[in-house]
Write an enzyme that holds these catalytic residues in place. Sequence first.
Site, PDB file in Angstrom:
ATOM      1  N   GLU A   1       0.816  -1.212   0.000  1.00 45.35           N
ATOM      2  CA  GLU A   1       0.000   0.000   0.000  1.00 45.35           C
ATOM      3  C   GLU A   1       0.850   1.263   0.000  1.00 45.35           C
ATOM      4  O   GLU A   1       0.526   2.239  -0.688  1.00 45.35           O
ATOM      5  CB  GLU A   1      -0.944  -0.010   1.206  1.00 45.35           C
ATOM      6  CG  GLU A   1      -2.018  -1.088   1.108  1.00 45.35           C
ATOM      7  CD  GLU A   1      -2.945  -1.098   2.311  1.00 45.35           C
ATOM      8  OE1 GLU A   1      -2.685  -0.330   3.264  1.00 45.35           O
ATOM      9  OE2 GLU A   1      -3.918  -1.867   2.304  1.00 45.35           O
TER      10      GLU A   1
ATOM     11  N   HIS B   1     -10.266   1.423   0.539  1.00 44.50           N
ATOM     12  CA  HIS B   1     -10.690   0.494   1.589  1.00 44.50           C
ATOM     13  C   HIS B   1     -12.205   0.305   1.630  1.00 44.50           C
ATOM     14  O   HIS B   1     -12.710  -0.439   2.480  1.00 44.50           O
ATOM     15  CB  HIS B   1     -10.208   0.992   2.962  1.00 44.50           C
ATOM     16  CG  HIS B   1      -8.725   0.883   3.149  1.00 44.50           C
ATOM     17  ND1 HIS B   1      -7.834   1.788   2.603  1.00 44.50           N
ATOM     18  CD2 HIS B   1      -7.967  -0.024   3.821  1.00 44.50           C
ATOM     19  CE1 HIS B   1      -6.602   1.442   2.924  1.00 44.50           C
ATOM     20  NE2 HIS B   1      -6.649   0.349   3.660  1.00 44.50           N
TER      21      HIS B   1
END
Length: 280
Positions: free
Chosen positions: A140, A174
């Site tokens: 990420e 997310h």
Amino acid sequence: CINHCINYCINYCINHCINHCINYCINYCINHCINHCINLMNQLIKITLLFCKSFIDFLVFSGFKTESFLLALILPLFLVIILFLGPILMIYFELGPNDFITNLVSIFKAPSVFTLRNIIVVSGLIIFIIFIILKAPIAEEIVFRGCMCPLIIAAGFSPISALFMTPLFFGIAHLHHILNSVYSQQVALKQAVFEAVFQLFYTTLFGWFASFIFLRTGHIIGCIICHAFCNSMGFPQFDEINNYKQASIIKIGFIIGMIGFSILLMPLTNQSIFNSIFWQ
């Protein structure tokens, strides 16, 4: 005699010409091939060096560099440890001061052979746990900080714009947890949406901090370590503070942590320490 001389001359000329042509062709082909191969090797070397230089520049631009590496590793982690002083105190009071030390020391109280085995097993488990903890943060942070921040700046945006833009993408990335909650965990849609919006809130907050660290230091390692630490700590459980006997100490820890973080944020990420190419 005349016929013999003529035949000899003709044969000599033919053989000489043929041999000369063959030798010339062979030499020319060999020299041409050698020169062509040399030129090709030179071009390949130039391309390789150019690629390596470009790749190294890409790595540096993405935050992979050795300059001030230890400071970029330690100082951001120190910042988040201070920020999480309250949750750390909660864990400390929950486990007790002696449990962790007792369990750690007990590993090495067996005979030497078993001690060595325990060291190997524990080391393997630690490496495995570190890999599991760092797998998501590495991916990420490389995508959202190491790649996205430089691209946004290269597109002509200011570091401040990149600081506020990239966390939005990080938070939105997310939102797929809604599907996981509804279909895999059988959570009600309303609750899943609420949890996803709450996660969007705090992942965006962390994204701002991680982007700030990346732009101020020019390093990706601090973002990865802070990401892993925050993942392991989770969001602070403010509603459980009063369940502890040491609630007043924990509250003071939260206050000191937030104040200390606010005071030290700029000095510990000073551009003069890291010579960041993004934050001039």
